[in-house]
Design a protein around this motif. Structure first.
Motif, PDB file in Angstrom:
ATOM      1  N   PRO A  43      25.013 -36.098 -16.456  1.00  0.00           N
ATOM      2  CA  PRO A  43      26.034 -36.041 -17.502  1.00  0.00           C
ATOM      3  C   PRO A  43      25.499 -35.416 -18.790  1.00  0.00           C
ATOM      4  N   GLY A  47      19.851 -36.448 -21.100  1.00  0.00           N
ATOM      5  CA  GLY A  47      18.429 -36.281 -21.422  1.00  0.00           C
ATOM      6  C   GLY A  47      17.738 -35.203 -20.600  1.00  0.00           C
ATOM      7  N   SER A  49      17.508 -31.895 -21.221  1.00  0.00           N
ATOM      8  CA  SER A  49      16.672 -31.054 -22.087  1.00  0.00           C
ATOM      9  C   SER A  49      15.497 -31.858 -22.618  1.00  0.00           C
ATOM     10  N   GLN A  93      17.535 -23.208 -23.891  1.00  0.00           N
ATOM     11  CA  GLN A  93      18.999 -23.137 -23.953  1.00  0.00           C
ATOM     12  C   GLN A  93      19.404 -22.077 -24.985  1.00  0.00           C
ATOM     13  N   GLU A 172      19.627 -24.436 -18.721  1.00  0.00           N
ATOM     14  CA  GLU A 172      21.004 -23.922 -18.653  1.00  0.00           C
ATOM     15  C   GLU A 172      21.052 -22.397 -18.770  1.00  0.00           C
ATOM     16  N   HIS A 205      24.510 -27.012 -15.487  1.00  0.00           N
ATOM     17  CA  HIS A 205      25.788 -27.701 -15.287  1.00  0.00           C
ATOM     18  C   HIS A 205      26.588 -26.954 -14.236  1.00  0.00           C
TER      19      HIS A 205
HETATM   20  N1  LIG Z   1      14.894 -34.684 -31.513  1.00  0.00           N
HETATM   21  C1  LIG Z   1      15.844 -35.609 -31.259  1.00  0.00           C
HETATM   22  N2  LIG Z   1      16.067 -36.626 -32.119  1.00  0.00           N
HETATM   23  C2  LIG Z   1      16.995 -37.575 -31.859  1.00  0.00           C
HETATM   24  N3  LIG Z   1      17.768 -37.576 -30.757  1.00  0.00           N
HETATM   25  C3  LIG Z   1      17.603 -36.602 -29.874  1.00  0.00           C
HETATM   26  C4  LIG Z   1      16.637 -35.550 -30.079  1.00  0.00           C
HETATM   27  N4  LIG Z   1      16.682 -34.697 -29.013  1.00  0.00           N
HETATM   28  C5  LIG Z   1      17.651 -35.199 -28.196  1.00  0.00           C
HETATM   29  N5  LIG Z   1      18.199 -36.320 -28.706  1.00  0.00           N
HETATM   30  C6  LIG Z   1      19.249 -37.132 -28.069  1.00  0.00           C
HETATM   31  O1  LIG Z   1      18.843 -37.385 -26.725  1.00  0.00           O
HETATM   32  C7  LIG Z   1      19.987 -37.405 -25.873  1.00  0.00           C
HETATM   33  C8  LIG Z   1      19.770 -36.471 -24.714  1.00  0.00           C
HETATM   34  O2  LIG Z   1      19.849 -35.123 -25.175  1.00  0.00           O
HETATM   35  P1  LIG Z   1      19.650 -33.881 -24.225  1.00  0.00           P
HETATM   36  O3  LIG Z   1      19.860 -32.664 -25.058  1.00  0.00           O
HETATM   37  O4  LIG Z   1      18.390 -33.980 -23.460  1.00  0.00           O
HETATM   38  O5  LIG Z   1      20.863 -34.058 -23.199  1.00  0.00           O
HETATM   39  P2  LIG Z   1      21.261 -33.119 -21.981  1.00  0.00           P
HETATM   40  O6  LIG Z   1      21.307 -33.962 -20.768  1.00  0.00           O
HETATM   41  O7  LIG Z   1      20.368 -31.921 -21.931  1.00  0.00           O
HETATM   42  O8  LIG Z   1      22.732 -32.720 -22.430  1.00  0.00           O
HETATM   43  P3  LIG Z   1      23.597 -31.385 -22.246  1.00  0.00           P
HETATM   44  O9  LIG Z   1      23.878 -31.335 -20.769  1.00  0.00           O
HETATM   45  O10 LIG Z   1      24.819 -31.660 -23.040  1.00  0.00           O
HETATM   46  O11 LIG Z   1      22.782 -30.228 -22.732  1.00  0.00           O
HETATM   47  C9  LIG Z   1      21.187 -37.068 -26.741  1.00  0.00           C
HETATM   48  O12 LIG Z   1      21.819 -38.262 -27.088  1.00  0.00           O
HETATM   49  C10 LIG Z   1      20.569 -36.400 -27.944  1.00  0.00           C
HETATM   50  O13 LIG Z   1      21.364 -36.607 -29.092  1.00  0.00           O
END
Ligand SMILES: Nc1ncnc2c1ncn2[C@@H]1O[C@H](COP(=O)(O)OP(=O)(O)OP(=O)(O)O)[C@@H](O)[C@H]1O
Length: 256
Positions: A43, A47, A49, A93, A172, A205
């Motif tokens: 989703p 997390g 990234s 990204q 991505e 995605h």
């Molecule tokens: N440097 C940071 N400081 C605080 N929170 C962070 C930081 N980096 C990521 N987050 C938080 O960690 C969570 C995971 O983020 P991430 O970007 O890894 O999601 P994702 O699975 O890659 O999402 P998407 O598919 O939308 O790209 C999110 O809630 C994001 O706000």
């Protein structure tokens, strides 16, 4: 947790990452096999990234260990770590090219950091990398603002390949591309993986990418890997998120 893989290229054990009081990764385990394209899904905001950035050392972890090419990144010294970093390439990204540098300068950026070679050789390598990703030599003198979205992704891939890596992280890579551009990019990644023997860790995605480019899929949920295996394994899973993702409307469209 999926069964352990012998001699994985990446071995992640019990990784915990937290921002303030928000725990994003919670004792996560993952192995990436040599030579595979692993599609990493889950989703939005799960997390994906963060895990990628934790593996490459851009995000600090609270607990756990990471081995890449058999080297424990916490107990390695600076030169061991540099040797590992030199063997991986990263496509962030949105491509994340430096906007004030030309394509040639962008592709040469990692070379300046890690190689001690003449400008002439760097220029030759740059042209070879541009050809590898299907771009014409004249693109070298353009700035990122003068490129289409698909070209930016290709330049970012050329930059990720600039040091002839064994492993590439793609975050991505097809986001923002139209379906034809995305399909072409998937095919390019597949071809490069086969011809160069690359291992690819791909956050995506894009269901098309999972079907056409990936050998194996790992799914992130609640800070852990909730499933890992083939597309058939994913389709057979009864996990609610996987059922929705692999049998929902979008999946039916991809499957025709
Ligand atoms: N440097 C940071 N400081 C605080 N929170 C962070 C930081 N980096 C990521 N987050 C938080 O960690 C969570 C995971 O983020 P991430 O970007 O890894 O999601 P994702 O699975 O890659 O999402 P998407 O598919 O939308 O790209 C999110 O809630 C994001 O706000």
């Amino acid at each position: 947790m999926a069964p352990e893989i012998p001699n994985p290229i990446i071995r992640v054990r019990d990784i915990t990452v937290q921002f303030g009081s928000t725990r994003v990764l919670d004792g996560l385990n993952l192995d990436v096999k040599r030579g595979e394209i692993l599609g990493f899904v889950g989703p939005s905001g799960a997390g994906k990234s963060v895990l990628t950035r934790t593996i490459i050392g851009l995000v600090p972890k609270l607990a756990g260990s990471i081995e890449v090419f058999g080297v424990d990144l916490d107990s390695s010294n600076t030169s061991q770590r540099r040797n590992v970093e030199r063997r991986w390439g990263v496509l962030f990204q949105q491509g994340a090219l430096f906007s004030s540098l030309t394509v040639r300068q962008n592709i040469q950026f990692p070379m300046r950091e890690y190689l001690r070679v003449s400008q002439r050789l760097m220029d030759e390598i740059t042209m070879a990398k541009l050809a590898m990703v299907g771009l014409k030599p004249e693109v070298a003198e353009r700035f990122p603002s003068e490129l289409s979205g698909g070209m930016i992704k290709r330049v970012a891939l050329a930059r990720a390949l600039s040091l002839d890596p064994d492993l590439v992280f793609l975050d991505e890579p097809t986001s923002g591309l139209d379906p034809i551009g995305a399909g072409d990019f998937d095919e390019l990644v597949r071809t490069l993986q086969r011809t160069l023997g690359l291992t690819v860790f791909m956050v995506t995605h894009d269901l098309d990418s999972l079907y056409t480019a990936c050998d194996r899929i790992a799914v992130l949920g609640n800070g852990k890997i909730i499933a890992a295996g083939s597309i058939a394994d994913m389709q057979a899973s009864q996990h609610p998120w996987l059922r929705q993702y692999f049998h929902g409307k979008r999946a039916r469209a991809v499957m025709g």
